[in-house]
Scaffold this motif. Structure first.
Motif, PDB file in Angstrom:
ATOM      1  N   LEU A 371      15.139  64.710-129.456  1.00  0.00           N
ATOM      2  CA  LEU A 371      14.129  65.758-129.578  1.00  0.00           C
ATOM      3  C   LEU A 371      12.958  65.387-128.676  1.00  0.00           C
ATOM      4  CD1 LEU A 371      15.642  65.465-132.461  1.00  0.00           C
ATOM      5  CD2 LEU A 371      13.731  66.818-133.348  1.00  0.00           C
ATOM      6  N   LEU A 372      12.596  66.267-127.782  1.00  0.00           N
ATOM      7  CA  LEU A 372      11.393  66.085-126.974  1.00  0.00           C
ATOM      8  C   LEU A 372      10.291  66.949-127.576  1.00  0.00           C
ATOM      9  CD1 LEU A 372      12.531  65.934-123.243  1.00  0.00           C
ATOM     10  CD2 LEU A 372      12.104  64.087-124.855  1.00  0.00           C
ATOM     11  N   GLY A 461      12.153  70.512-127.936  1.00  0.00           N
ATOM     12  CA  GLY A 461      13.460  70.765-127.355  1.00  0.00           C
ATOM     13  C   GLY A 461      14.481  69.859-128.012  1.00  0.00           C
ATOM     14  N   VAL A 462      15.591  70.441-128.479  1.00  0.00           N
ATOM     15  CA  VAL A 462      16.612  69.705-129.228  1.00  0.00           C
ATOM     16  C   VAL A 462      17.917  69.722-128.444  1.00  0.00           C
ATOM     17  CG1 VAL A 462      17.846  69.520-131.422  1.00  0.00           C
ATOM     18  CG2 VAL A 462      15.523  70.460-131.377  1.00  0.00           C
ATOM     19  N   ALA A 463      18.569  68.551-128.330  1.00  0.00           N
ATOM     20  CA  ALA A 463      19.844  68.471-127.618  1.00  0.00           C
ATOM     21  C   ALA A 463      20.716  67.407-128.255  1.00  0.00           C
ATOM     22  CB  ALA A 463      19.620  68.163-126.144  1.00  0.00           C
ATOM     23  N   PHE A 464      22.035  67.527-128.053  1.00  0.00           N
ATOM     24  CA  PHE A 464      23.014  66.582-128.602  1.00  0.00           C
ATOM     25  C   PHE A 464      23.864  66.034-127.471  1.00  0.00           C
ATOM     26  CE2 PHE A 464      27.396  65.869-130.110  1.00  0.00           C
ATOM     27  CZ  PHE A 464      27.161  64.851-131.031  1.00  0.00           C
ATOM     28  N   GLY A 465      24.167  64.721-127.554  1.00  0.00           N
ATOM     29  CA  GLY A 465      25.055  64.080-126.589  1.00  0.00           C
ATOM     30  C   GLY A 465      26.212  63.424-127.313  1.00  0.00           C
ATOM     31  N   GLU A 466      27.417  63.596-126.790  1.00  0.00           N
ATOM     32  CA  GLU A 466      28.608  63.024-127.405  1.00  0.00           C
ATOM     33  C   GLU A 466      28.846  61.628-126.854  1.00  0.00           C
ATOM     34  OE1 GLU A 466      33.343  64.134-128.079  1.00  0.00           O
ATOM     35  OE2 GLU A 466      31.958  65.575-127.170  1.00  0.00           O
ATOM     36  N   LEU A 476      18.552  63.635-122.082  1.00  0.00           N
ATOM     37  CA  LEU A 476      17.129  63.925-121.930  1.00  0.00           C
ATOM     38  C   LEU A 476      16.902  65.164-121.079  1.00  0.00           C
ATOM     39  CD1 LEU A 476      15.647  60.343-121.519  1.00  0.00           C
ATOM     40  CD2 LEU A 476      15.476  61.857-123.491  1.00  0.00           C
ATOM     41  N   VAL A 477      17.745  65.382-120.076  1.00  0.00           N
ATOM     42  CA  VAL A 477      17.640  66.599-119.262  1.00  0.00           C
ATOM     43  C   VAL A 477      17.871  67.823-120.141  1.00  0.00           C
ATOM     44  CG1 VAL A 477      18.775  67.942-117.454  1.00  0.00           C
ATOM     45  CG2 VAL A 477      18.202  65.554-117.046  1.00  0.00           C
ATOM     46  N   LEU A 481      15.149  70.788-120.936  1.00  0.00           N
ATOM     47  CA  LEU A 481      15.383  72.212-120.691  1.00  0.00           C
ATOM     48  C   LEU A 481      15.112  73.022-121.959  1.00  0.00           C
ATOM     49  CD1 LEU A 481      18.658  71.980-118.572  1.00  0.00           C
ATOM     50  CD2 LEU A 481      16.422  72.730-117.758  1.00  0.00           C
ATOM     51  N   ALA A 482      15.518  72.487-123.103  1.00  0.00           N
ATOM     52  CA  ALA A 482      15.236  73.182-124.365  1.00  0.00           C
ATOM     53  C   ALA A 482      13.741  73.222-124.651  1.00  0.00           C
ATOM     54  CB  ALA A 482      15.981  72.489-125.511  1.00  0.00           C
ATOM     55  N   LEU A 483      13.027  72.132-124.325  1.00  0.00           N
ATOM     56  CA  LEU A 483      11.574  72.102-124.509  1.00  0.00           C
ATOM     57  C   LEU A 483      10.904  73.152-123.633  1.00  0.00           C
ATOM     58  CD1 LEU A 483       8.984  70.845-125.650  1.00  0.00           C
ATOM     59  CD2 LEU A 483       9.111  69.125-123.836  1.00  0.00           C
ATOM     60  N   PHE A 484      11.400  73.332-122.417  1.00  0.00           N
ATOM     61  CA  PHE A 484      10.850  74.343-121.508  1.00  0.00           C
ATOM     62  C   PHE A 484      10.960  75.737-122.138  1.00  0.00           C
ATOM     63  CE2 PHE A 484      11.578  77.445-118.078  1.00  0.00           C
ATOM     64  CZ  PHE A 484      10.407  77.298-117.368  1.00  0.00           C
TER      65      PHE A 484
END
Length: 765
Positions: A371-372, A461-466, A476-477, A481-484
């Motif tokens: 989460l950023l 911005g929330v993202a998941f990495g496998e 983090l990229v 992008l989600a934070l943007f």
């Protein structure tokens, strides 16, 4: 007080990195530097194997012969995910890897022989951070050697041209001296002064200098080194808004070389510099670890200068060495902060990335979520209350982040007002959504800053990495992008979607086009008449900017004004609009009967209001055009009044003192109150179109609009109804004693030529 284990580890890491810096920088060529690097890394990290891979091959190795290193296996396993072990013959090594960028891609690898207890051979997060610091130093040294070698080759290739050869040789000698100064760890200010003096001498320019972005406010910069400028100038050029410094600001914001041969006629010229007879300016960005941190510039005030390719390449070479010096000087500082942020106590960026890689490297975890977190109004609070209160707020935000997390989660401060959270054992992105909600809710509660209740919200911005599929950089990229996307609405979170890449790319393309538009002068003005409703007479005009894109045609303001404000491009655009609007209005008034002049209204953004030079700019535009001050109306939005500071009031009062009138645009849509109307020196309120649309059909809308008109009369303010489109609306507003109006019922925004015909109809032949 006895030093803690963490303190001892930090001191040891700093000593080891210092030794590595000295050993590598002392080597005369690339091969020697590579071998010194692996030897020093092996000793510093108490390893059994050290390998330097460059472009897929083994460049240097200690602990095993080069021909026994399985280069292909190392490279392919690293690309597939962080390698844990390497088996050579009967020996198994536990590995740690740090990537190497720059001119040649590669990696620095260290290994320990695995014993009976695998825990003894594993590398700690702190050791991995130290290894990465060594990789950055090695990358920096190799880059410097490449630059010097490139200059040597260039000098040799130009041997046919004696003058060019001498110039190249002088450049080579100067850059070599700068490189030696960097290797000797001379004080950074002395190195930068040497670079600036070299620019002035070898480019044969009147002035040269280096500006650097402020650490606490990257929207402002200060002059840190200069040659050929008066002694009192550096003190005046401190904490200047980036967008206010023309060529230098564009170079920083666009991360590109900007060269202007004829400065006085350039649309991005700063009037104060034109008054000081600056004729030509060129600027290039300066970087620290690939991120823009400032700009180096060269200029002429005696004669005009055509910046040829040779001059551009020379300034770029000096800027690159300034970048090397800044990066090198801050490497030890970064290592000291490798583990925790000194202000908040949260993990540092380096430690956060390391833990993210560990989480994604362990396939048993399933994956990890990031989460950023960005604060929405931090800059305004920091400017209004001071940097001390800003630091206090950041520390309080860190405390709330901790309260929202589990013990195994990691919270980090990445820099400025941006934070990050790692959920190391998340199975999918849905597992991170409740955490994002908790953080958004927690930030909405007021903060107590020395007894002052302060509100700040956040975007996430929330993202998941496998695990085994994505690395830390990709995760983090995605979160960025989600934070943007989240920041478009503020006070919310957004989950990464693949389509966000395309949206962000379009944003970048639009931003690049906007910067080019400023240089190419692609903007036009439209004028919409403001009519006195009682007599149907045109009493004023509103100036509206349009962008004539060479490929996409006319772009409306709502599509580019927010981006212009975000990037600072609104400053040069707004200055041109103000000067051109005053010039046009003065020209039309010269054709009208005396005693009946037109007024012209110009919108002012919050970014423009931040400029210290605003009053001088308005005064200059009036003087150049000959337009009387009372004929200029500056329009402000309600939100700008809500988020005001004392400096805002002072600046508006100074503009008002010129004789200019002030108007509140879109009145009624924001946070209007009698307190704001009393406190600000306002002359006009413009009733928003949303009220006018329903004035003839909805009784409540008519009553509210009439109330605004009566409020204006009670406060002795003029009222302008926006968006009048039919006779029914006009009749209701006229009956309600509204003084002025504008809208398509009278005329759409017109080109200057069409407005000329409307004001002064051509006579029939």
């Amino acid at each position: 007080m006895h030093p803690t284990t963490a303190d001892c580890n930090l001191v040891l890491a700093t000593q080891q990195l210092t030794e590595f810096l000295a050993v590598v920088a002392d080597r005369p060529d690339e091969s020697a530097a590579q071998h010194a690097a692996v030897e020093c890394a092996l000793r510093a990290l108490d390893a059994d194997l050290a390998v330097l891979m460059v472009d897929g091959g083994v460049a240097a190795a200690v602990g095993l012969p080069v021909n026994r290193i399985p280069a292909y296996a190392l490279t392919t396993s690293y690309l597939a995910g962080r390698p844990a072990t390497l088996r050579v013959g009967d020996v198994t090594y536990t590995l740690a890897v740090a990537p190497l960028g720059g001119a040649s891609s590669g990696m620095l690898v260290i290994g320990r022989e695995s014993g009976d207890s695998s825990d003894l051979s594993d590398f700690t997060d702190e050791e991995i951070c130290l290894l990465r610091g060594m990789a950055r130093v090695l990358e920096l040294s190799l880059q410097a050697l490449h630059l010097v070698e490139a200059e040597r080759r260039q000098a040799s290739e130009n041997s046919r041209l004696i003058d060019s050869l001498r110039r190249r040789q002088r450049l080579f000698d100067e850059l070599s001296q700068i490189q030696r100064a960097i290797a000797r760890r001379e004080p950074l200010p002395e190195i930068l002064n040497r670079v600036t003096a070299g620019v002035a001498e070898l480019l044969d320019v009147d002035i040269a200098g280096l500006t650097v972005l402020e650490n606490d406010d990257p929207d402002r910069m200060s002059l840190v080194s200069a040659a050929g400028v008066p002694d009192d100038v550096p003190a005046k050029m401190q904490r200047i808004p980036v967008a206010a410094l023309g060529v230098v600001g564009l170079s920083i914001m666009g991360d590109e070389l900007v060269a202007v041969d004829d400065y006085s006629n350039s649309p991005i010229a700063v009037p104060e510099l034109v008054q000081h007879r600056v004729k030509s300016v060129m600027a290039v960005p300066v970087h620290e670890n690939g991120v823009v941190v400032g700009a180096m510039f060269a200029g002429m005030h005696t004669v005009r200068r055509d910046w040829d390719k040779a001059s551009q390449e020379m300034l770029l070479a000096f800027a690159e060495h300034a970048s090397l010096a800044v990066t090198d000087a801050r490497t030890l500082t970064e290592m000291n902060a490798s583990f925790h942020d000194s202000l908040t106590g949260l993990a540092s960026r380096s430690l956060f990335v390391t833990r993210t890689e560990n989480a994604l490297g362990n396939v048993r975890n399933g994956g990890a979520a990031a989460l950023l977190v960005g604060l929405d109004r931090f800059k305004m609070i920091n400017d209004a209350l001071g940097h001390g209160s800003g630091d206090q707020l950041l520390a309080a935000v860190a405390d709330r982040l901790r309260e929202c997390l589990r013990t195994d989660d990691t919270a980090a401060r990445l820099g400025g007002d941006e934070f990050a959270v790692l959920l190391p054992e998340a199975n999918n992105v849905e597992a991170a959504v409740p955490v994002a909600r908790r953080i958004v809710t927690a930030m909405r509660e007021p903060f107590d800053l020395d007894g002052r209740e302060t509100f700040v919200t956040c975007s996430i911005g929330v993202a998941f990495g496998e695990a085994g599929q994505h690395d830390a950089q990709e995760l983090l990229v995605r979160a960025d992008l989600a934070l943007f996307e989240a920041k478009k609405g503020k006070d919310q979170y957004a989950v990464f979607e693949p389509s966000m890449r395309e949206s962000f790319q379009r944003h970048l393309e639009m931003e690049a086009d906007l910067r080019r538009a400023v240089l190419r002068h692609e903007f036009q003005l439209r004028f919409q008449p403001i009519v006195r409703l009682a007599t149907n007479e045109i009493s004023g005009l509103e100036a509206l900017v349009r962008w004539q894109h060479p490929e996409r045609g006319m772009i409306p303001p709502l599509d580019f004004i927010p981006l212009a404000e975000e990037t600072g491009m609104i400053v040069p655009i707004g200055e041109w609009v103000l000067r051109e609007a005053c010039r046009q209005a003065a020209g039309w008034n010269a054709q009208r009967e005396p005693g009946n002049p037109l007024s012209v209204s110009v919108n002012l953004s919050a970014v423009q209001l931040e400029r210290v030079e605003l009053t001088e700019l308005v005064s200059s535009a009036l003087a150049e055009s000959g337009l009387p001050a009372q004929c200029l109306v500056i329009e402000l939005t309600e939100s700008l009044l809500v988020d005001h500071r004392q400096e805002t009031l002072d600046r508006l009062a100074a503009v008002k003192a010129l004789g200019v009138r002030l108007a509140i645009d879109d009145f009624g849509t924001g946070y209007s109150s009698l307190a704001y109307l009393r406190r600000f020196p306002v002359d006009i309120i413009k009733i928003d179109k949303s009220f006018v649309d329903d004035v003839g059909d909805v009784p409540a809308a008519a009553a509210l609009t009439l109330g605004i008109i009566q409020l204006g009369q009670a406060l002795q303010l003029s009222t302008v109804a926006e968006g009048i489109e039919d006779a029914g609306q006009l009749s209701e507003l006229t009956d309600g004693n509204c003084e002025l109006g504008q809208g398509y019922f009278f005329a759409e925004p017109l080109t200057p030529e069409a407005m000329q015909d409307l004001l002064f109809p051509p006579t029939a032949a």
